[in-house]
Scaffold this motif. Sequence first.
Motif, PDB file in Angstrom:
ATOM      1  N   THR A  52      40.083  34.053  35.363  1.00  0.00           N
ATOM      2  CA  THR A  52      39.858  33.604  36.855  1.00  0.00           C
ATOM      3  C   THR A  52      40.699  32.821  37.433  1.00  0.00           C
ATOM      4  OG1 THR A  52      37.592  33.475  36.129  1.00  0.00           O
ATOM      5  CG2 THR A  52      37.858  32.544  38.165  1.00  0.00           C
ATOM      6  N   ASP A 108      34.173  41.256  35.813  1.00  0.00           N
ATOM      7  CA  ASP A 108      33.267  40.277  35.969  1.00  0.00           C
ATOM      8  C   ASP A 108      32.205  40.160  34.781  1.00  0.00           C
ATOM      9  OD1 ASP A 108      34.382  39.316  38.558  1.00  0.00           O
ATOM     10  OD2 ASP A 108      32.796  40.592  39.691  1.00  0.00           O
ATOM     11  N   ARG A 118      32.687  35.176  35.326  1.00  0.00           N
ATOM     12  CA  ARG A 118      34.091  34.914  35.488  1.00  0.00           C
ATOM     13  C   ARG A 118      34.837  36.353  35.326  1.00  0.00           C
ATOM     14  NH1 ARG A 118      35.461  30.047  36.971  1.00  0.00           N
ATOM     15  NH2 ARG A 118      37.395  29.712  35.563  1.00  0.00           N
ATOM     16  N   LYS A 119      35.995  36.176  35.583  1.00  0.00           N
ATOM     17  CA  LYS A 119      36.904  37.308  35.401  1.00  0.00           C
ATOM     18  C   LYS A 119      37.569  37.191  34.140  1.00  0.00           C
ATOM     19  CE  LYS A 119      36.980  38.343  39.945  1.00  0.00           C
ATOM     20  NZ  LYS A 119      36.316  39.946  40.750  1.00  0.00           N
TER      21      LYS A 119
END
Length: 462
Positions: free
Chosen positions: A266, A409, A421-422
């Motif tokens: 992220t 994601d 979150r990424k």
Amino acid sequence: MAIQKSTPAVDGVHAFKLPDVGEGLIEAELLTWYVKPGDEVKDGQMICEIETAKAVVELPCPYSGTVKELFAAEGETVEVGTVIITVDDGTGGSGGGTAEADTGAETEEREKPLVGYGEKAASTQRRPRRRPAATAPTPAAPAPRPAPTPEPAAPAAPVRSEGRPLAKPPVRKLAKDLGIDLATVSPTGKDGIITRDDVHAAVEAVRAPEVVPEAAPAVEAPVETDRSAREQRIPIKGVRKHTAAAMVNSAFTAPHVTEFLQVDVTRTMKAVARLRERPDFADVKVSPLLLVAKALLMAIRRHPGINSSWDEENQEIVVKNYVNLGIAAATERGLVVPNIKDAESQTLPELAASLKRLTETARAGKTGPADMSGGTITITNVGVFGVDAGTPIINPGEAAILAFGQIRDMPWVHKGELKIRKVTTLSLSFDHRLVDGELGSKVLRDIGTALEDPELTALAWG
């Protein structure tokens, strides 16, 4: 690219032979001619484009004059040392020499062939085998009984002395696939050879309706059609041929081990967004791959052993104090892995510019052999294809390759709470002769740490 002028002229006509533009290449495919007979050319002018086993390159002409003749067609594979073009410099006499004279085939001053790729010796002919003299028949042997006269019938397929019908291998395979006995097929080809049409005609004959008892319904057996009409055959040559050979050699020479690590990126994505707004990155493309490359370079600095090679001849491990960072790129002609020379010494903007130049050149099919030689470690970005992870094969001569998966994601525990979150997955394949599990794990962990918080890592590691 400098081409040595080593072929002497015959009556002012120079024969230009295909040179070895790489390291020990034996052939190349001629893709495009830029000139035609009658055109004027100058020394150093690009005359054609060729594809070797490593790259697509342009060839300059080492002579000035008029193009006399082209000896290779577009799409043809030509061996190194073969004459591909002749150029008349206008200094000859009558200029009426034959093609053999033009190419230097009958002059004692012709260019010596490259080692291993010279002219083939003239084929030799075997002396006819002496046949044994015919022996008189044994008196006690009974006279052969005359064969009964057969009734008129369709001519049978001619056969060889051993009784096999005459047919080419593809036709034999077709007959086998369709369940046809070639001995029952009447040939129409030249010299009594059975053709594809003959086999299909035999199939139609088999499909003719048969008389069956009224109680049983007539069922027509399914007949498989010619599969070749529904198949596409692509020649294995050029870059794809070289890549296939290299990958097979690597897979069966270096013992591969692959480790995986999921990383919260992220903050890396936020850093990418901020870098795109900075003036010093205005002319380059800033992508997550840039920060992955930087993270790998930082990990190599902490663990140099991952940037090494295996010297079988001298039984040594060679640790490189420089990083020629390879980036795997998919092109129309196959996979190529050009590398950024001395990537460890470049700033982040310089590294971004190098990545841009490398990818644009690869997509245009203009990557030269020099850009693909000397690599020390490689990154392959499988995420651009929507893939999470993989087990990449190490580029020959290197110790490791890092696969960078797609960023998506995902639910993730962040600061004690479940959040979206990424997240990406990193896959590191390494040669277990050079890299043990501890070293490989440390390198993968450090790359992940750098991507979780790139700004903090840059400050801590310098």
